[in-house]
Scaffold this motif. Structure first.
Motif: not given
Length: 585
Positions: A295-305
């Motif tokens: 599933e596609m994932r979106i990250a809006h911060s370095k922590v999420e990456i």
């Protein structure tokens, strides 16, 4: 009159501001595209009815002595007073946008509200507002049939005409009559005309700009797809991924582009390339999640990456799975160094590109599989006329005919079985274990007759003979062991063929007690042609490519070697022949 003009300019300005706010809402823009549907018409009626009511409530009160009273919110007024407002503007625009049904109902609601606001006086406003809505709606419907909106000049003229209709009703039915018309005529005519044209211009300009942007984006995406097609359709490897990632970054606004297969990073172009290095295992937790879930994932911060590198500049990402035949074969990763740059537009672009690239990969795999089947067919046909193999078998049978006719007859039957199975393997992508074993035994009977007691083959199968596997799977591995594992050693050469169930998969392994594989050759096996004195080296490469093409990278060949021998293994999904299908093979 000048004072009324200035006051009315403020009211028109309010409606124009609301128009700007409205067209920036994606839901409203979607309503404009679906304006011919009844659900959309219902929502448009609610929106423009609110506009019309706001126009009534923000109007300028005009007393019986033509005195202007400007209030913030005009909820009611004496029956002798009148209102100068932008109600006609709102009704006209509703008709131009939604057609006669929307315009008529909005006009009816606005007229009824105006009568209630005036304490039941001036009932003619219901009729006039209804007529304005229907007339403007008919014009709007005519333009909608041509999939367009009225031009600025047409909108201004229509706004002027609809206000003139309102003036005729006021002149004919209002208690103030001519005196009121003389006061409000020019301000109302001019401002409602200008307001209508501006309102429609805002809608038309925004939609036109959106269409142009989409046209440019479509052109860029199509050109990007055309540029990347040769690389993705050729297979997901490091060289192709590097070229594709470079092209994608040049055609988009992303700061970095990454491409992986199901295990390793194949390419990373742009920011962070100092530690996101090809040929290394995928290290960000975000990418691992996408590979695991599909599933596609979106990250809006370095922590999420989740990049373990402390100085990684990547601050936002969209990671999309590359899916072929319902299996995740890799990921497309798009990064920004500034999280604010990641908008829904980029998210949709990334999702669309991933879909295109998945299709390109599927196309390439289909072409490759077709090529492999053709290659297997050519190999099979060549084996039938291979002078070396054919004459060795015939000479062996011929020699036995003088000493052991029964044995010669059996070998002739085995030779027939071998060639028949070869032809059958060309037609099918999967055969039963029993058919594959018959092929191997036919081959072994010929080889063991030529070299008595040189090889001992042991079959250990703990699954049904009806399980399916690609043709030539075991035969290629056994033949490879006999030709390359033992060198010139004449005795004590053992080969074990094990087929068993592991979880919900079928594991096949061929083990020999040979001399092992040269460390320099081992990385090449199954991935490229390995030349040798005893063959062209294409069999293992062909087999590995067919396995990964059918079942994905998890089914590729695995080699373990040492001084005491070699183990070659593979794992494929367990599947059993359905019904009496085997009878037709």
């Amino acid at each position: 009159m000048l004072t009324l003009f200035l006051l009315m300019m403020q009211r028109v300005g309010l409606i124009i501001i609301l128009a700007f706010m409205l067209v920036n809402v994606r839901y409203f823009r979607q309503l404009l595209k679906d304006r011919d549907t009844w659900p959309a018409k219902g929502i448009l009626i609610i929106i423009f009815a609110l506009f019309a009511i706001i126009s009534n409530l923000t109007g300028v009160e005009i007393t019986a002595h033509n005195t202007l009273i400007s209030s913030t919110w005009l909820t009611g007024l004496p029956a002798t007073d009148s209102i100068a407002n932008t109600r006609t503007l709102a009704i006209t625009v509703s008709g131009l946008v939604g057609g006669p049904v929307v315009g008529g109902i909005v006009g009816l609601i606005a007229g009824v509200h105006r009568v209630i606001q005036g304490n039941g006086s001036d009932l003619f406003y219901i009729s006039s507002s209804l007529l304005v809505g229907i007339l403007s709606g008919l014009v709007g419907q005519r333009n909608a049939d041509r999939n367009q909106y009225p031009s600025t000049a047409m909108s201004a003229l229509l706004g002027l005409s609809m206000e003139a209709v309102q003036m005729l009703f006021i002149f004919g039915f209002s208690h103030a009559g001519f005196a009121l018309v003389r006061l409000i005529f020019f301000p109302m005519m001019i401002l409602n005309s200008v307001g209508t044209s501006i309102f429609m211009s805002v809608i038309s300009a925004y939609l036109h700009q959106e269409e142009q942007l989409r046209a440019v984006q479509t052109h860029d995406v199509l050109e990007l797809a055309d540029r990347t097609l040769p690389f993705f359709s050729s297979g997901l490897n490091e060289a192709n991924a590097q070229q594709a990632a470079t092209i994608i970054r040049n055609y988009t606004n992303f700061d970095a582009i990454g491409i992986t297969d199901s295990v390793d990073v194949l390419a990373h172009v742009g920011a962070g390339s100092d530690h996101h290095i090809p040929e290394k295992e995928v290290m960000t937790s975000l990418s691992k999640t996408v590979l695991a879930t599909g599933e596609m994932r979106i990250a809006h911060s370095k922590v999420e990456i989740g990049c373990p590198h402390a100085d990684c500049p990547l601050a936002a990402a969209v990671v999309i799975p590359l899916i072929v035949q319902q299996q995740v074969v890799g990921t497309l990763k798009m990064y920004f160094t500034n999280a604010k740059n990641l908008t829904p537009v980029e998210e949709q672009l990334a999702k669309g590109l991933a879909s295109i690239f998945s299709s390109q990969l599927a196309l390439g795999m289909a072409e490759e599989q077709s090529k492999l089947v053709k290659d297997a067919e050519i190999k099979s046909l060549q084996a039938q006329v291979n002078p070396h193999f054919f004459f060795n078998a015939i000479n062996t049978i011929s020699a036995l005919m003088r000493t052991n006719a029964d044995k010669a007859r059996q070998l002739l039957l085995q030779l027939s079985t071998y060639f028949r199975t070869n032809l059958q393997g060309v037609r099918e992508t999967e055969i039963t274990l029993q058919q594959e074993r018959e092929h191997v035994e036919a081959y072994l009977s010929l080889e063991q007759t030529r070299f008595p007691d040189k090889y001992q083959i042991h079959f250990n199968t703990s699954v049904k003979d009806t399980v399916m596997l690609p043709p030539f799977t075991i035969q290629v591995l056994v033949e490879n062991a006999l030709r390359h594992a033992f060198g010139d050693r004449r005795y004590g050469n053992q080969v074990w063929v094990n087929v068993r169930q592991v979880s919900a998969a079928l594991q096949v392994e061929v083990i020999d007690n040979g001399l092992g594989i040269d460390a320099e050759v081992l990385p090449q096996l199954g991935h490229q042609i390995v030349k040798s004195a005893k063959g062209s080296g294409t069999a293992l490469e062909n087999l590995n490519a067919r396995l990964t093409g059918l079942y994905g990278q998890m089914s590729r060949l695995h080699f373990e070697t040492g001084m005491t021998g070699t183990r070659v293994s593979l794992t494929i999904p367990e599947k059993e022949v359905v019904g009496d299908e085997s009878a037709h093979r």
